[in-house]
Design an enzyme around this catalytic site. Structure first.
Site, PDB file in Angstrom:
ATOM      1  N   HIS A 112      -3.106  37.940 -55.025  1.00  0.00           N
ATOM      2  CA  HIS A 112      -1.912  37.407 -54.353  1.00  0.00           C
ATOM      3  C   HIS A 112      -2.023  37.588 -52.842  1.00  0.00           C
ATOM      4  O   HIS A 112      -1.820  36.631 -52.072  1.00  0.00           O
ATOM      5  CB  HIS A 112      -0.679  38.132 -54.894  1.00  0.00           C
ATOM      6  CG  HIS A 112       0.619  37.645 -54.346  1.00  0.00           C
ATOM      7  ND1 HIS A 112       1.547  36.970 -55.119  1.00  0.00           N
ATOM      8  CD2 HIS A 112       1.177  37.731 -53.099  1.00  0.00           C
ATOM      9  CE1 HIS A 112       2.597  36.661 -54.367  1.00  0.00           C
ATOM     10  NE2 HIS A 112       2.390  37.121 -53.142  1.00  0.00           N
ATOM     11  N   GLU A 113      -2.369  38.785 -52.417  1.00  0.00           N
ATOM     12  CA  GLU A 113      -2.422  39.050 -50.975  1.00  0.00           C
ATOM     13  C   GLU A 113      -3.630  38.394 -50.318  1.00  0.00           C
ATOM     14  O   GLU A 113      -3.569  38.003 -49.145  1.00  0.00           O
ATOM     15  CB  GLU A 113      -2.411  40.564 -50.718  1.00  0.00           C
ATOM     16  CG  GLU A 113      -1.205  41.301 -51.298  1.00  0.00           C
ATOM     17  CD  GLU A 113       0.141  40.710 -50.891  1.00  0.00           C
ATOM     18  OE1 GLU A 113       0.214  40.064 -49.822  1.00  0.00           O
ATOM     19  OE2 GLU A 113       1.108  40.887 -51.651  1.00  0.00           O
ATOM     20  N   HIS A 116      -2.679  34.967 -49.254  1.00  0.00           N
ATOM     21  CA  HIS A 116      -2.016  34.990 -47.943  1.00  0.00           C
ATOM     22  C   HIS A 116      -3.054  35.129 -46.827  1.00  0.00           C
ATOM     23  O   HIS A 116      -2.965  34.456 -45.789  1.00  0.00           O
ATOM     24  CB  HIS A 116      -1.024  36.147 -47.869  1.00  0.00           C
ATOM     25  CG  HIS A 116       0.171  35.988 -48.744  1.00  0.00           C
ATOM     26  ND1 HIS A 116       0.820  34.785 -48.925  1.00  0.00           N
ATOM     27  CD2 HIS A 116       0.872  36.903 -49.479  1.00  0.00           C
ATOM     28  CE1 HIS A 116       1.849  34.953 -49.741  1.00  0.00           C
ATOM     29  NE2 HIS A 116       1.901  36.234 -50.083  1.00  0.00           N
TER      30      HIS A 116
END
Length: 233
Positions: A112-113, A116
């Site tokens: 998920h990160e 980003h």
């Protein structure tokens, strides 16, 4: 930027160790029995074995944004409501060592990160002033990281039929925005709705939604083959 305003409006209050310069960990802190050590071990395992993470790391390297474990990841204690975060100011991923206890959870948070971080690298996201940019990256992260996979939703006892994935992605993106920005539910929802279709269908660098590890492995092979193809053109 006023430090108090930054902490209040941009979610830094959820990551208290971000508030002050981190001191070097002593031997006891880094011992085998701490959350930090367990976090570091699980992070290393995710980077080496998760097909999601491996593809993102490769894609970022190809984009000129090589990720280094010691520089770009930090295991820290966080507020109990979050598992991780991307600090755009330092280009660093925060992993919440007090809230991540299983490898599968670590794999999803790292993925998920990293999404980003990938967006930060390729798209020059204006995280602090453009809520649409933030919403788009949150939609992509929820959609591509496994946050809304069938197994993840099954573990949460969330069931649905038509458009269930879209609703899961929309809901998780909305909650992520509200956690780190002092805006109303209505305003956050409007930002998500305005960019949802285009960002939900942006599957870079996977090419398509990776529903399983098998899909992610296929995407990795395809991505690596593409690099070899262009190298031979």
């Amino acid at each position: 930027m006023d430090q108090t305003k930054q902490e209040d409006e941009y979610g830094y209050n959820l990551f208290p160790e971000r508030k002050t310069a981190k001191s070097k960990k002593d031997f006891i802190t880094q011992s085998l029995f701490t959350f930090n050590h367990k976090c570091q071990v699980m992070l290393q395992f995710a980077m080496e074995t998760s097909p999601y993470a491996k593809l993102l790391l490769s894609a970022m390297k190809s984009s000129g944004c090589t990720v280094y474990k010691d520089r770009h990841f930090s295991c820290e204690d966080c507020d109990g409501s979050v598992s991780g975060g991307f600090d755009a100011n330092s280009s660093q991923i925060v992993l919440c060592q007090n809230n991540i206890h299983q490898q599968a959870h670590m794999n999803r948070v790292v993925t998920h990160e990293l999404i980003h971080a990938f967006d930060h690298c390729r798209a020059h996201v204006d995280w602090f002033n453009n809520y649409r940019h933030l919403a788009c990256s949150e939609i992509r992260a929820a959609n591509l990281s496994g946050d809304c996979s069938f197994s993840s939703e099954l573990n949460r006892f969330n069931f649905g039929l038509k458009n269930h994935r879209q609703e899961c992605v929309r809901g998780r993106a909305l909650r992520s925005i509200l956690a780190v920005r002092k805006i109303s539910h209505e305003e956050a929802g409007k930002m998500v709705d305005e960019v949802f279709d285009s960002c939900f269908n942006d599957h870079a660098p996977f090419g398509r939604i990776p529903h399983t590890n098998k899909d992610a492995k296929f995407a990795t092979r395809h991505y690596e083959s593409r690099d070899r193809y262009y190298a031979n053109v």
